[in-house]
Design an enzyme around this catalytic site. Structure first.
Site, PDB file in Angstrom:
ATOM      1  N   LYS A 186      -9.242  -0.317  -5.822  1.00 31.76           N
ATOM      2  CA  LYS A 186      -9.326   0.340  -4.516  1.00 31.76           C
ATOM      3  C   LYS A 186     -10.701   0.936  -4.280  1.00 31.76           C
ATOM      4  O   LYS A 186     -11.216   1.679  -5.119  1.00 31.76           O
ATOM      5  CB  LYS A 186      -8.268   1.448  -4.453  1.00 31.76           C
ATOM      6  CG  LYS A 186      -8.256   2.241  -3.152  1.00 31.76           C
ATOM      7  CD  LYS A 186      -7.721   1.432  -1.993  1.00 31.76           C
ATOM      8  CE  LYS A 186      -7.928   2.130  -0.659  1.00 31.76           C
ATOM      9  NZ  LYS A 186      -6.724   2.653  -0.064  1.00 31.76           N
ATOM     10  N   ARG A 217       2.039   9.494  -5.667  1.00 28.33           N
ATOM     11  CA  ARG A 217       1.629  10.780  -6.253  1.00 28.33           C
ATOM     12  C   ARG A 217       2.030  10.878  -7.726  1.00 28.33           C
ATOM     13  O   ARG A 217       2.254   9.877  -8.382  1.00 28.33           O
ATOM     14  CB  ARG A 217       2.213  11.965  -5.460  1.00 28.33           C
ATOM     15  CG  ARG A 217       2.091  11.881  -3.952  1.00 28.33           C
ATOM     16  CD  ARG A 217       0.665  11.849  -3.480  1.00 28.33           C
ATOM     17  NE  ARG A 217       0.591  12.023  -2.035  1.00 28.33           N
ATOM     18  CZ  ARG A 217      -0.375  11.557  -1.286  1.00 28.33           C
ATOM     19  NH1 ARG A 217      -1.373  10.878  -1.803  1.00 28.33           N
ATOM     20  NH2 ARG A 217      -0.373  11.769   0.016  1.00 28.33           N
ATOM     21  N   HIS A 235       1.554   5.381  -1.631  1.00 30.51           N
ATOM     22  CA  HIS A 235       1.179   6.563  -2.422  1.00 30.51           C
ATOM     23  C   HIS A 235       2.450   7.153  -3.035  1.00 30.51           C
ATOM     24  O   HIS A 235       3.339   7.586  -2.301  1.00 30.51           O
ATOM     25  CB  HIS A 235       0.515   7.617  -1.530  1.00 30.51           C
ATOM     26  CG  HIS A 235      -0.761   7.144  -0.917  1.00 30.51           C
ATOM     27  ND1 HIS A 235      -1.983   7.345  -1.506  1.00 30.51           N
ATOM     28  CD2 HIS A 235      -1.002   6.436   0.216  1.00 30.51           C
ATOM     29  CE1 HIS A 235      -2.929   6.803  -0.754  1.00 30.51           C
ATOM     30  NE2 HIS A 235      -2.366   6.235   0.288  1.00 30.51           N
ATOM     31  N   LEU A 247      -4.996   8.981   8.108  1.00 32.07           N
ATOM     32  CA  LEU A 247      -6.295   8.305   8.157  1.00 32.07           C
ATOM     33  C   LEU A 247      -6.143   6.861   7.705  1.00 32.07           C
ATOM     34  O   LEU A 247      -5.456   6.615   6.719  1.00 32.07           O
ATOM     35  CB  LEU A 247      -7.306   9.029   7.259  1.00 32.07           C
ATOM     36  CG  LEU A 247      -7.785  10.371   7.816  1.00 32.07           C
ATOM     37  CD1 LEU A 247      -8.578  11.133   6.772  1.00 32.07           C
ATOM     38  CD2 LEU A 247      -8.624  10.165   9.086  1.00 32.07           C
ATOM     39  N   HIS A 249      -4.650  -0.894   5.871  1.00 29.51           N
ATOM     40  CA  HIS A 249      -4.219  -0.189   7.093  1.00 29.51           C
ATOM     41  C   HIS A 249      -5.202  -0.349   8.264  1.00 29.51           C
ATOM     42  O   HIS A 249      -5.808   0.627   8.709  1.00 29.51           O
ATOM     43  CB  HIS A 249      -3.944   1.289   6.818  1.00 29.51           C
ATOM     44  CG  HIS A 249      -4.930   2.002   5.924  1.00 29.51           C
ATOM     45  ND1 HIS A 249      -6.281   1.979   6.128  1.00 29.51           N
ATOM     46  CD2 HIS A 249      -4.746   2.747   4.814  1.00 29.51           C
ATOM     47  CE1 HIS A 249      -6.876   2.692   5.195  1.00 29.51           C
ATOM     48  NE2 HIS A 249      -5.959   3.158   4.378  1.00 29.51           N
ATOM     49  N   HIS A 262       3.123  14.427   1.780  1.00 29.41           N
ATOM     50  CA  HIS A 262       2.514  15.747   1.593  1.00 29.41           C
ATOM     51  C   HIS A 262       3.622  16.751   1.894  1.00 29.41           C
ATOM     52  O   HIS A 262       4.476  16.485   2.751  1.00 29.41           O
ATOM     53  CB  HIS A 262       1.365  15.970   2.582  1.00 29.41           C
ATOM     54  CG  HIS A 262       0.159  15.110   2.347  1.00 29.41           C
ATOM     55  ND1 HIS A 262      -0.816  15.423   1.432  1.00 29.41           N
ATOM     56  CD2 HIS A 262      -0.226  13.949   2.913  1.00 29.41           C
ATOM     57  CE1 HIS A 262      -1.757  14.488   1.447  1.00 29.41           C
ATOM     58  NE2 HIS A 262      -1.420  13.569   2.332  1.00 29.41           N
ATOM     59  N   HIS A 286     -10.516   0.905   1.862  1.00 27.99           N
ATOM     60  CA  HIS A 286     -10.310   1.898   2.927  1.00 27.99           C
ATOM     61  C   HIS A 286     -11.519   1.761   3.851  1.00 27.99           C
ATOM     62  O   HIS A 286     -12.615   2.209   3.517  1.00 27.99           O
ATOM     63  CB  HIS A 286     -10.202   3.320   2.356  1.00 27.99           C
ATOM     64  CG  HIS A 286      -9.926   4.341   3.426  1.00 27.99           C
ATOM     65  ND1 HIS A 286      -8.719   4.985   3.552  1.00 27.99           N
ATOM     66  CD2 HIS A 286     -10.683   4.780   4.457  1.00 27.99           C
ATOM     67  CE1 HIS A 286      -8.760   5.785   4.606  1.00 27.99           C
ATOM     68  NE2 HIS A 286      -9.951   5.681   5.172  1.00 27.99           N
ATOM     69  N   HIS A 337       0.882  -1.194   0.000  1.00 26.76           N
ATOM     70  CA  HIS A 337       0.000   0.000   0.000  1.00 26.76           C
ATOM     71  C   HIS A 337       0.909   1.231   0.000  1.00 26.76           C
ATOM     72  O   HIS A 337       1.499   1.567   1.025  1.00 26.76           O
ATOM     73  CB  HIS A 337      -0.894  -0.001   1.244  1.00 26.76           C
ATOM     74  CG  HIS A 337      -1.849   1.153   1.295  1.00 26.76           C
ATOM     75  ND1 HIS A 337      -3.179   0.999   1.590  1.00 26.76           N
ATOM     76  CD2 HIS A 337      -1.678   2.489   1.106  1.00 26.76           C
ATOM     77  CE1 HIS A 337      -3.785   2.180   1.570  1.00 26.76           C
ATOM     78  NE2 HIS A 337      -2.879   3.112   1.277  1.00 26.76           N
ATOM     79  N   ASP A 351       1.440   2.571   3.559  1.00 24.74           N
ATOM     80  CA  ASP A 351       0.597   3.766   3.397  1.00 24.74           C
ATOM     81  C   ASP A 351       1.466   5.016   3.457  1.00 24.74           C
ATOM     82  O   ASP A 351       0.999   6.075   3.889  1.00 24.74           O
ATOM     83  CB  ASP A 351      -0.524   3.825   4.452  1.00 24.74           C
ATOM     84  CG  ASP A 351      -1.651   4.759   4.038  1.00 24.74           C
ATOM     85  OD1 ASP A 351      -1.670   5.191   2.867  1.00 24.74           O
ATOM     86  OD2 ASP A 351      -2.503   5.071   4.884  1.00 24.74           O
ATOM     87  N   ASN A 410      -5.288   7.334  -5.886  1.00 23.23           N
ATOM     88  CA  ASN A 410      -6.031   8.562  -5.522  1.00 23.23           C
ATOM     89  C   ASN A 410      -5.304   9.827  -5.976  1.00 23.23           C
ATOM     90  O   ASN A 410      -4.972  10.701  -5.191  1.00 23.23           O
ATOM     91  CB  ASN A 410      -6.343   8.614  -4.020  1.00 23.23           C
ATOM     92  CG  ASN A 410      -5.106   8.627  -3.140  1.00 23.23           C
ATOM     93  OD1 ASN A 410      -4.055   8.125  -3.528  1.00 23.23           O
ATOM     94  ND2 ASN A 410      -5.226   9.197  -1.956  1.00 23.23           N
TER      95      ASN A 410
HETATM   96  O1  DOR Z   1      -3.377   9.281   5.849  1.00 21.71           O
HETATM   97  C1  DOR Z   1      -3.737   8.998   4.715  1.00 21.71           C
HETATM   98  N1  DOR Z   1      -3.197   9.582   3.630  1.00 21.71           N
HETATM   99  N2  DOR Z   1      -4.701   8.073   4.556  1.00 21.71           N
HETATM  100  C2  DOR Z   1      -5.232   7.827   3.363  1.00 21.71           C
HETATM  101  O2  DOR Z   1      -6.114   7.013   3.294  1.00 21.71           O
HETATM  102  C3  DOR Z   1      -4.817   8.583   2.163  1.00 21.71           C
HETATM  103  C4  DOR Z   1      -3.478   9.107   2.314  1.00 21.71           C
HETATM  104  C5  DOR Z   1      -3.112  10.140   1.279  1.00 21.71           C
HETATM  105  O3  DOR Z   1      -3.387   9.934   0.103  1.00 21.71           O
HETATM  106  O4  DOR Z   1      -2.519  11.165   1.655  1.00 21.71           O
HETATM  107 ZN    ZN Z   2      -3.362   5.077   1.676  1.00 18.23          ZN
END
Ligand code: DOR
Ligand code: ZN
Length: 353
Positions: free
Chosen positions: A101, A19, A17, A221, A176, A253, A138, A15, A249, A43
């Site tokens: 997903k 970007r 990300h 999250l 998660h 950011h 999720h 899992h 996960d 996402n």
């Molecule tokens: O903390 C999180 N960040 N939980 C998620 O489900 C998405 C993720 C994100 O894309 O930043």
């Molecule tokens: Zn995630």
């Protein structure tokens, strides 16, 4: 003291990300340094909804990897109420897509195009059950009347369990999990049910976010829960049980968007996950089960071979020196602070020569 070394199959991240654009350029190298494969979350804005989107995103990921990197992105599609079952089945049959997903609409970052009414995706889920394509879930309800710390437990009872009864044979990964309820539910299921656990949920509880000041870099999250839940997650992760495997996960950011009056959810752990996990498994006297969690159980669920390459983790006398943040073209990203000193490092491949 002499160094302690353990050698395990190269891990995968089930899992992740990555970007897009400048952030992708900045973070891809860090996951590729340790992990052989990763399930790539869809996402983006706009989300990865079709086979064509996934193919194009995969190309952008490959282009962002440094020369010589051996890293395989395992692509996912973002389930919407208008997902085309034939397109999805074709993308799965060609090997382009490894999973789908499900984000309940509004549950987390960029989930606005997610599912509002499960009834509208049942035909797609039935097709997925037929072809054995896993659904990564999720697992949080979005009802504003449900307390944020209860959203996982309520989701299991009111959405996930009814859904699994309605679509028997659907292969589901509870992404998660953050509660003892999640662990118990995963254990209650058959081989079609598994769960990922993040690095950070093994190391922090909700006090880390809120006690003594609000710490946005611990906000993600599903939000970290109380200590007894962290203990349940640790017990599950170190148990060796096939249903549980690593999904970091890792969710980058920029500092600016985290340290904000309305800070984004997400913790970036790509660089220090393996050091953190060795620490946790050592604390739990379970280093012999680290490989199951990071390198064996995930491939078994996804019906893929385990990696043949090995990595070594070495525990030295001095703390591991890693940068507290990384630079990207989209701004600096803070690396997860586990709140403890880490002594385990991933040995560079050239290091023993
Ligand atoms: O903390 C999180 N960040 N939980 C998620 O489900 C998405 C993720 C994100 O894309 O930043
Ligand atoms: Zn995630």
């Amino acid at each position: 003291m002499t160094d302690t070394r353990i050698t395990i199959r190269r891990p995968d991240d089930w899992h992740l990300h990555l970007r897009d654009g400048a952030m992708l350029e900045g973070v891809a190298v860090h996951s590729a340094a340790h992990f052989a494969r990763a399930i790539i979350m869809p996402n983006l804005v706009p989300p990865v909804v079709s086979g064509a989107d996934a193919a194009a995103y995969r190309e952008r990921i490959m282009a962002a990897l440094p020369d010589g990197a051996t890293f395989e992105p395992l692509m996912t599609l973002y389930l919407t109420e208008t997902t085309d079952a034939d397109d999805l089945a074709a993308a799965a049959a060609s090997g382009l897509v490894t999973a789908v997903k499900l984000y309940p609409a509004g549950a987390t970052t960029n989930s606005d195009s997610g599912v509002r009414n499960i009834d509208n995706v049942i035909p797609v889920l039935e097709r997925m059950a037929e072809i054995g394509l896993p659904l990564c879930v999720h697992g949080e309800v979005t009802d504003p009347d449900v307390d944020i710390f209860d959203r996982e437990a309520v989701f299991i009872e009111t959405v996930l369990d009814p859904l699994r009864r309605r679509v028997p044979g659907l292969r589901v990964v509870m992404e998660h999990v953050t509660t003892g309820d999640g662990v118990d539910y995963a254990l209650s299921g058959n081989d079609d049910l598994a769960a990922t656990i993040t690095t950070h949920h093994l190391m922090i509880n909700r006090n880390h976010i809120l006690a003594g000041g609000i710490r946005p870099h611990y906000y993600c999250l599903p939000v970290a829960k109380r200590e007894r839940h962290r203990q349940a997650l640790r017990a599950a992760a170190v148990s060796g049980e096939q249903k549980f495997f690593l999904g970091t996960d890792s969710a980058p950011h920029s500092v600016e968007t985290k340290e904000n009056a309305c800070g984004c959810a997400g913790i970036f752990t790509a660089t220090n996950t393996m050091s953190c996990l060795a620490h946790v498994f050592e604390q739990e006297s379970a280093l012999d089960r680290l490989e199951a969690f990071t390198s064996l159980n995930g491939p078994a669920f996804y019906r893929l071979p385990a990696n043949e390459e090995r990595i070594s983790l070495v525990r030295g006398d001095s703390p591991v020196d890693y940068p507290p943040s990384i630079e990207t073209g989209a701004g600096p990203v803070v690396v997860f602070d586990p709140g403890v000193t880490l002594y385990w490092r991933v040995e560079d491949l050239g290091e023993r020569a």
